[in-house]
Design a protein around this motif. Structure first.
Motif, PDB file in Angstrom:
ATOM      1  N   ARG A  30      40.321   4.782  14.767  1.00  0.00           N
ATOM      2  CA  ARG A  30      40.542   3.342  14.983  1.00  0.00           C
ATOM      3  C   ARG A  30      41.236   2.712  13.771  1.00  0.00           C
ATOM      4  NH1 ARG A  30      35.541  -0.803  16.096  1.00  0.00           N
ATOM      5  NH2 ARG A  30      36.698  -2.745  16.242  1.00  0.00           N
ATOM      6  N   GLU A  82      30.886  -4.052  20.907  1.00  0.00           N
ATOM      7  CA  GLU A  82      32.160  -4.084  20.156  1.00  0.00           C
ATOM      8  C   GLU A  82      33.031  -5.247  20.622  1.00  0.00           C
ATOM      9  OE1 GLU A  82      34.268  -0.410  20.288  1.00  0.00           O
ATOM     10  OE2 GLU A  82      33.043   0.527  18.751  1.00  0.00           O
ATOM     11  N   ILE A 123      43.807   6.389  23.348  1.00  0.00           N
ATOM     12  CA  ILE A 123      42.928   5.254  23.022  1.00  0.00           C
ATOM     13  C   ILE A 123      41.549   5.464  23.627  1.00  0.00           C
ATOM     14  CG2 ILE A 123      42.540   2.785  23.494  1.00  0.00           C
ATOM     15  CD1 ILE A 123      45.644   2.471  23.196  1.00  0.00           C
ATOM     16  N   GLU A 158      44.968   0.878  13.742  1.00  0.00           N
ATOM     17  CA  GLU A 158      45.178  -0.497  13.263  1.00  0.00           C
ATOM     18  C   GLU A 158      46.243  -0.537  12.163  1.00  0.00           C
ATOM     19  OE1 GLU A 158      41.325  -1.865  12.089  1.00  0.00           O
ATOM     20  OE2 GLU A 158      40.651  -2.194  14.156  1.00  0.00           O
ATOM     21  N   LEU A 191      39.549   8.033  21.544  1.00  0.00           N
ATOM     22  CA  LEU A 191      39.023   7.407  20.312  1.00  0.00           C
ATOM     23  C   LEU A 191      37.837   6.495  20.624  1.00  0.00           C
ATOM     24  CD1 LEU A 191      42.323   6.435  18.421  1.00  0.00           C
ATOM     25  CD2 LEU A 191      40.771   8.310  17.870  1.00  0.00           C
ATOM     26  N   ALA A 192      37.942   5.743  21.714  1.00  0.00           N
ATOM     27  CA  ALA A 192      36.881   4.797  22.081  1.00  0.00           C
ATOM     28  C   ALA A 192      35.591   5.528  22.444  1.00  0.00           C
ATOM     29  CB  ALA A 192      37.343   3.929  23.254  1.00  0.00           C
ATOM     30  N   ARG A 244      33.905   7.131  19.476  1.00  0.00           N
ATOM     31  CA  ARG A 244      33.340   6.103  18.603  1.00  0.00           C
ATOM     32  C   ARG A 244      31.972   5.625  19.098  1.00  0.00           C
ATOM     33  NH1 ARG A 244      37.492   3.073  18.839  1.00  0.00           N
ATOM     34  NH2 ARG A 244      36.689   1.353  20.056  1.00  0.00           N
TER      35      ARG A 244
END
Length: 823
Positions: A141, A633, A98, A145, A101-102, A105
């Motif tokens: 992301r 965000e 996670i 989801e 990915l964050a 991004r």
């Protein structure tokens, strides 16, 4: 609105310069569309023509995008699966994935290219890896989801029957998830094609290099042609992706009876949203010969009836002052109708009845069609009608595979010398050695602090989003045939489709070439991008409104603006605001990228710091971008949840509850003073608090006018004594008493919360002990799993009820009230 004004000041929006240079903008656009094809096909001394280079660079861009998108999609899918606790039951691995990915991004896409050049040079490999990382940042992301919201009931059932995790996942989850994999991949591919030109400008590969070269040479006709090629390619690609989604992934050409069902549903929605006058004309005059003359005659009569109705009402109200007699009650709409709207109301009633009759008949047809389809769907019938889906999919995925392999063969696998790689490694170390001073203030090297640059970037995004949202709102109205004339709507719909096809950075290039460098150009480009995206969403929102409500408002005498204010805005504003927030989140990230073409200070300096080898300052700016993007965000997510679900984040709820509890103590004090006991709920107590204070200060003002020489505190305590029937000697005595009572109430609140917490903890201990005893008695694995799940649900319910009781402000306060005589 204040944020927009502040943003306008920060960005230094010079509208005068824009309008003064409007002629230059028109001239530049003329230059960009003045193409000399004879010149384009002429060969240079190396035997190459511009047209050949343009097409080859576009092909190169396309191939690199394919390889980067596919590799990036595969990697992001793996990371997304590892990020989901539902699939990988390891919180440490989940957290790492996670975090990856964050971070990916939040980093601007071109930053990857700047760093990778040190390892692979300005080559197609650098561009491919950059696109691969950009794809991970886009799709990771979305995949996570999708995985979190999948239906795992089939998977759990298969696991319960003894299937392995892999088999259960392939049989129970993958069929549902496959469509999402390719849908997200197509979206990423389309996005990559739109933004590859910017990254290509840094890596000197593809169409981006050609655009940059021609801009520097001021050859605007060639720049215009290259941009036209790119936009045309995007439009063709969007069309192909649409066909692939519908006829390869969703099998729209095979779903038995679905097309007929869809057509009926579409017709029902069209009837519901159709203008009443237009519907009536279609029904009454579509079978009449020479219907154009009949339609004109009816329209003339219709307008005349409205005018006569209005004139008779105007003459009636002159002689009738009683407003109640201006209205009559309509049973059908269950509303009072003003007399000048009787004709329109009865006309709308007649049309609504006709609509309902047709809709009901269509619904009956739909039910019959579904029943017939159910009867038809037998294994033999399905197999006889089934097209050879595997053939078209094999051909499609075969083409993609061939293009992917071919794209890899066109990539030059270049690795830089050992010295350059070592130098790059040292540069990366320096990036992590952040210049903390430059975060907050100017230094000898940098003229802008990171905070000032982020504020400017935020202002650019706010201003651009505001202008774009405003334009999108009106264009959404004008392109919706529910609001305006059908033909007007089609014209504006076509205009918005053209605007949407153009990537945001192309607008930035045009504005910079006319006005010059600066963040104001970034705001204008962001506005165009926002407008192009939100117009489509707004149009869909306006087309889904309840037109019956508009007819009812019209019947009560509302004009067009009033109908819009009370009929359209309340039905659409929550969706419109949610889309604006979503777009603002995108815009903030996009502003940094626009800086590469001179439409923003942050992106421009980020590139400049790297080129000048100011890596400590580059690291500080990157760190600031990452932190602030996370913050933006979080705020955007919080606002979307508030609008959609009316739900606050835990921190906000905690702050609200703290403020409410502090205020509640003051509210209760006023209540206890007046009633000598606590009987009211929170809202009632708050209302009484404001009412009592208002009454006291009203009396205070009256007495102040009469006794101007008396001190304020003396007058105030007299007012308090009279209102509460108390006998305080002075204001300080009243304050001491109030503090004593408030302190007692606070202490009681603490005791009350401690008692609740102790009860909750004891309950948890008892439940845990019972759970351990009962689970030992169970031998069957399935029963153990079911019992464990029930226990977890019970824990969640207990926690939820504990939080509710803790935040509840109603508790017995009466025994803690201290009478004045007891002090």
């Amino acid at each position: 609105m204040n944020a927009v004004i502040v943003s306008f000041i920060i960005v230094d929006g010079n509208w005068g310069q824009l309008f003064n240079n409007f002629n230059n903008l028109v001239l530049r656009l003329k230059q960009m569309f003045k193409w000399d094809f004879k010149n384009f096909f002429e060969k240079n001394r190396f035997g190459e023509s511009f047209m050949n280079r343009a097409l080859m660079s576009l092909l190169s861009t396309f191939l690199i995008s394919i390889s980067g998108t596919i590799i990036g999609t595969i990697i992001s899918l793996i990371i997304a699966i590892c990020s989901s606790y539902r699939v990988v039951k390891n919180k440490f691995i989940n957290s790492i994935c996670i975090s990856i990915l964050a971070i990916l991004r939040t980093i601007p896409s071109f930053v990857f290219s700047l760093i990778l050049i040190g390892y692979f040079g300005q080559s197609s490999l650098t561009l491919m890896i950059s696109i691969c990382l950009f794809t991970i940042s886009i799709t990771g992301r979305l995949y996570l989801e999708k995985i979190e919201h999948l239906n795992y009931k089939v998977y759990d059932s298969l696991r319960a029957t003894g299937s392995t995790k892999t088999n259960a996942y392939i049989a129970g989850v993958m069929p549902e998830f496959t469509w999402n994999i390719f849908s997200v991949m197509f979206y990423a591919f389309e996005t990559n094609i739109r933004y590859i030109a910017i990254i290509g400008g840094i890596t000197k590969v593809g169409i981006g290099e050609l655009i940059n070269n021609n801009i520097s040479l001021q050859r605007w006709d060639r720049v215009g042609f290259l941009l036209f090629l790119l936009v045309l390619f995007i439009v063709i690609l969007e069309s192909l992706i649409y066909l692939a989604k519908n006829y390869l992934l969703m099998d729209k050409d095979f779903i038995i009876g679905k097309n007929k069902e869809k057509n009926i549903i579409k017709k029902i929605n069209k009837i519901k949203n159709m203008n009443n006058l237009k519907y009536y004309i279609n029904i009454k005059y579509k079978f009449i010969k020479k219907n154009k003359q009949e339609i004109k005659k009816f329209k003339k009569t219709h307008k005349n009836n409205i005018r006569v109705n209005k004139l008779s009402f105007n003459s009636f109200i002159k002689n009738e002052p009683n407003i109640k007699k201006w209205f009559i009650y309509d049973q059908y709409f269950s509303i009072w109708v003003r007399l000048d709207k009787t004709y329109v109301t009865y006309f709308n009633k007649e049309v609504e009845i006709l609509k309902n009759i047709e809709i009901e008949s269509l619904k009956e047809m739909l039910v019959k069609l579904k029943e017939n389809n159910k009867k038809l769907i037998t294994p033999r019938y399905v197999n006889s009608k089934r097209p050879k889906n595997w053939v078209k999919r094999l051909i499609f995925f075969g083409i993609i595979f061939i293009l992917f392999i071919y794209s890899l063969t066109n990539i030059k696998f270049v690795i830089m010398d050992k010295e350059i790689i070592n130098s790059t490694n040292q540069s990366i170390k320096r990036i992590f050695n952040i210049d903390w001073k430059s975060l907050f203030m100017q230094t000898n090297k940098v003229s802008h602090s990171v905070i000032s640059l982020i504020i400017e970037t935020l202002a650019t995004a706010v201003l651009g989003t505001f202008i774009g949202s405003l334009l999108a709102y009106f264009l959404g109205l004008l392109s919706s045939d529910t609001i305006v004339n059908f033909y007007v709507a089609k014209i504006f719909k076509f205009i918005t489709i053209i605007i949407r096809a153009v990537p945001t950075y192309i607008y930035a290039i045009i504005f910079v070439s006319v006005i010059g460098l600066g963040p104001f150009n970034g705001s204008l480009a962001i506005a165009m991008g926002t407008m192009s995206m939100l117009t489509k969403y707004n149009r869909e929102v306006f087309e889904s409104i309840n037109t019956k409500l508009i007819s009812q408002l019209q019947a009560t005498g509302f004009n067009f603006l009033q109908k819009f204010k009370y009929g359209v805005i309340p039905q659409t504003n929550s969706n419109v605001i949610a889309y604006i927030i979503y777009r603002f989140d995108i815009n903030f990230k996009e502003v940094a990228t626009l800086g590469l073409v001179g439409a923003g200070t942050l992106g421009y300096l980020l590139n400049a710091y790297f080129s000048l080898r100011w890596f400590e300052q580059f690291g500080a700016l990157s760190f600031g971008i990452i932190l602030f993007t996370f913050l933006m965000e979080w705020i955007a997510k919080m606002m979307r949840e508030k609008i959609k679900y009316n739900k606050n984040p835990k921190l906000i709820d905690f702050i609200i509850n703290k403020i409410r509890s502090l205020k509640y103590i003051n509210y209760k004090f006023e209540e206890l003073m007046f009633f000598k006991k606590s009987t009211l709920l929170f809202e009632e107590s708050r209302a009484f608090y404001y009412y009592s204070n208002n009454e006291i200060f009203k009396e205070f003002k009256i007495r102040k006018k009469i006794n101007n020489n008396v001190k304020n505190n003396e007058l105030l305590i007299n007012c308090i004594n009279d209102y509460y029937k108390s006998n305080f000697k002075n204001y300080s005595e009243y304050k001491i008493y109030k503090l004593r009572v408030l302190k007692n109430i606070k202490n009681h609140r603490k005791d009350y919360l401690t008692e609740i917490k102790t009860t909750y903890k004891n309950k948890l201990k008892n439940n845990k002990t019972k759970f351990k005893i009962q689970i030992k008695e169970l031998n069957n694995k399935e029963k153990v799993n079911n019992f464990t799940n029930e226990y977890k649900k019970e824990l969640k319910n207990n926690k939820y009820s504990y939080k509710n009781i803790k935040n509840l402000l109603e508790w017995d306060i009466n025994k803690y009230y201290i009478n004045f005589k007891e002090l």
